[in-house]
Design an enzyme around this catalytic site. Sequence first.
Site, PDB file in Angstrom:
ATOM      1  N   TYR A  15      12.135  11.555  31.733  1.00 55.79           N
ATOM      2  CA  TYR A  15      13.601  11.632  31.716  1.00 55.79           C
ATOM      3  C   TYR A  15      14.064  12.732  30.763  1.00 55.79           C
ATOM      4  O   TYR A  15      14.915  13.560  31.100  1.00 55.79           O
ATOM      5  CB  TYR A  15      14.157  10.266  31.304  1.00 55.79           C
ATOM      6  CG  TYR A  15      15.648  10.115  31.429  1.00 55.79           C
ATOM      7  CD1 TYR A  15      16.232   9.765  32.649  1.00 55.79           C
ATOM      8  CD2 TYR A  15      16.491  10.301  30.333  1.00 55.79           C
ATOM      9  CE1 TYR A  15      17.604   9.606  32.767  1.00 55.79           C
ATOM     10  CE2 TYR A  15      17.863  10.147  30.443  1.00 55.79           C
ATOM     11  CZ  TYR A  15      18.417   9.798  31.658  1.00 55.79           C
ATOM     12  OH  TYR A  15      19.784   9.636  31.780  1.00 55.79           O
TER      13      TYR A  15
ATOM     14  N   SER B  28      22.435  14.409  29.891  1.00 56.46           N
ATOM     15  CA  SER B  28      22.360  13.213  29.045  1.00 56.46           C
ATOM     16  C   SER B  28      22.221  13.690  27.608  1.00 56.46           C
ATOM     17  O   SER B  28      21.840  14.847  27.370  1.00 56.46           O
ATOM     18  CB  SER B  28      21.110  12.402  29.428  1.00 56.46           C
ATOM     19  OG  SER B  28      20.816  11.419  28.461  1.00 56.46           O
TER      20      SER B  28
HETATM   21  P1  NAD Z   1      23.257   4.262  38.365  1.00 57.80           P
HETATM   22  O1  NAD Z   1      21.898   3.684  38.555  1.00 57.80           O
HETATM   23  O2  NAD Z   1      24.442   3.375  38.217  1.00 57.80           O
HETATM   24  O3  NAD Z   1      23.595   5.301  39.517  1.00 57.80           O
HETATM   25  C1  NAD Z   1      22.650   6.195  40.004  1.00 57.80           C
HETATM   26  C2  NAD Z   1      23.116   6.715  41.335  1.00 57.80           C
HETATM   27  O4  NAD Z   1      22.119   7.601  41.848  1.00 57.80           O
HETATM   28  C3  NAD Z   1      23.295   5.619  42.379  1.00 57.80           C
HETATM   29  O5  NAD Z   1      24.377   5.943  43.224  1.00 57.80           O
HETATM   30  C4  NAD Z   1      21.978   5.660  43.140  1.00 57.80           C
HETATM   31  O6  NAD Z   1      22.062   5.143  44.456  1.00 57.80           O
HETATM   32  C5  NAD Z   1      21.756   7.156  43.149  1.00 57.80           C
HETATM   33  N1  NAD Z   1      20.374   7.533  43.414  1.00 57.80           N
HETATM   34  C6  NAD Z   1      19.238   7.120  42.809  1.00 57.80           C
HETATM   35  N2  NAD Z   1      18.165   7.685  43.383  1.00 57.80           N
HETATM   36  C7  NAD Z   1      18.633   8.488  44.357  1.00 57.80           C
HETATM   37  C8  NAD Z   1      18.037   9.359  45.307  1.00 57.80           C
HETATM   38  N3  NAD Z   1      16.712   9.488  45.383  1.00 57.80           N
HETATM   39  N4  NAD Z   1      18.834  10.022  46.171  1.00 57.80           N
HETATM   40  C9  NAD Z   1      20.179   9.884  46.145  1.00 57.80           C
HETATM   41  N5  NAD Z   1      20.803   9.079  45.256  1.00 57.80           N
HETATM   42  C10 NAD Z   1      20.038   8.400  44.391  1.00 57.80           C
HETATM   43  O7  NAD Z   1      23.082   5.211  37.089  1.00 57.80           O
HETATM   44  P2  NAD Z   1      24.120   5.952  36.137  1.00 57.80           P
HETATM   45  O8  NAD Z   1      23.917   5.423  34.780  1.00 57.80           O
HETATM   46  O9  NAD Z   1      25.480   5.987  36.738  1.00 57.80           O
HETATM   47  O10 NAD Z   1      23.484   7.403  36.143  1.00 57.80           O
HETATM   48  C11 NAD Z   1      24.078   8.528  36.747  1.00 57.80           C
HETATM   49  C12 NAD Z   1      23.595   9.778  36.048  1.00 57.80           C
HETATM   50  O11 NAD Z   1      24.000   9.762  34.692  1.00 57.80           O
HETATM   51  C13 NAD Z   1      22.061   9.904  36.022  1.00 57.80           C
HETATM   52  O12 NAD Z   1      21.690  11.246  36.223  1.00 57.80           O
HETATM   53  C14 NAD Z   1      21.715   9.449  34.621  1.00 57.80           C
HETATM   54  O13 NAD Z   1      20.519  10.016  34.175  1.00 57.80           O
HETATM   55  C15 NAD Z   1      22.900   9.983  33.863  1.00 57.80           C
HETATM   56  N6  NAD Z   1      23.126   9.348  32.572  1.00 57.80           N
HETATM   57  C16 NAD Z   1      23.344   8.007  32.469  1.00 57.80           C
HETATM   58  C17 NAD Z   1      23.557   7.454  31.211  1.00 57.80           C
HETATM   59  C18 NAD Z   1      23.822   5.999  31.014  1.00 57.80           C
HETATM   60  O14 NAD Z   1      23.855   5.568  29.858  1.00 57.80           O
HETATM   61  N7  NAD Z   1      24.052   5.216  32.050  1.00 57.80           N
HETATM   62  C19 NAD Z   1      23.521   8.259  30.077  1.00 57.80           C
HETATM   63  C20 NAD Z   1      23.292   9.614  30.223  1.00 57.80           C
HETATM   64  C21 NAD Z   1      23.095  10.147  31.477  1.00 57.80           C
END
Ligand code: NAD
Length: 256
Positions: free
Chosen positions: A151, A138
């Site tokens: 985080y 991130s």
């Molecule tokens: P999201 O909530 O849409 O997806 C998260 C996914 O992780 C889902 O499929 C969920 O079921 C799964 N998950 C959660 N806990 C879990 C566990 N204990 N075991 C297995 N699976 C699990 O979120 P997202 O925004 O798509 O995030 C995905 C990644 O990207 C994360 O690591 C997040 O930190 C990172 N990220 C997101 C953003 C953003 O702006 N959305 C920015 C930077 C980084």
Amino acid sequence: MLTGKTALVTGSTSGIGLGIAKALATHGANVVLNGFGDVDAAKREFRDIDAEIGYHPADMSVPAQIADMIAYAERTIGHIDILVNNAGIQHVAPVEDFPPEKWDAIIAINLTSAFHTTRLALPGMRARGWGRILNIASTHGLVASAQKSAYVASKHGLVGFTKSVALETATAGVTVNAICPGWVLTPLVQKQVDARAAADGVDIAEAKRRLLAEKQPSLQFTTPEQLGELAVFLCTPAADNIRGAAFNVDGGWAAQ
Ligand code: NAD
């Protein structure tokens, strides 16, 4: 281009993981999905894509379940060539009020799970002479925001882990890199948009505008599709010598 390869994407039932899984499958990789929620809806996203799709429900905070998932992938779809450590959660609170169990869960899911998948998948990649490990960190792996101590710690840890493993594999056919998205409008961020709308007494559109204006100079969300295409690029021969990098895809956030 990725025909014959197998990818495991953790947390791929939603958001960024689903976008990356679709991009890899579109380019020919067979994919093992993982994550919670509406698994059938996630699988339906692959209906028109000519690739084999598996699913394992491992909870990424439980090392024994991670080991089961790796074994499942190898047994049913194929040896893991592309590992995308994407599963992640967020919790927003000042450090004095941060629930210790939330801290532990964030570190386990966002950081420690990548250690377990990597230690289990890397030996096979080394033996076969080719592999890609993509850690979805991130912008918070590079800079901090208040109220996100767990985080930010987990994502800085993931960027550090990426560099260390990239050095250990520097002469192997395995590359290890991090992708650092800024705001992407997924369920994880929608919760923060909703909280902002409630706190500021504004509508959702205005809350989105305020979140972006605060951090992301482009004033545009990054999309899962854009991150998917970057992941695909990192799997091409053009990226063979990209090692230990952390790619900002953040509309200029970390440039400030
Ligand atoms: P999201 O909530 O849409 O997806 C998260 C996914 O992780 C889902 O499929 C969920 O079921 C799964 N998950 C959660 N806990 C879990 C566990 N204990 N075991 C297995 N699976 C699990 O979120 P997202 O925004 O798509 O995030 C995905 C990644 O990207 C994360 O690591 C997040 O930190 C990172 N990220 C997101 C953003 C953003 O702006 N959305 C920015 C930077 C980084």
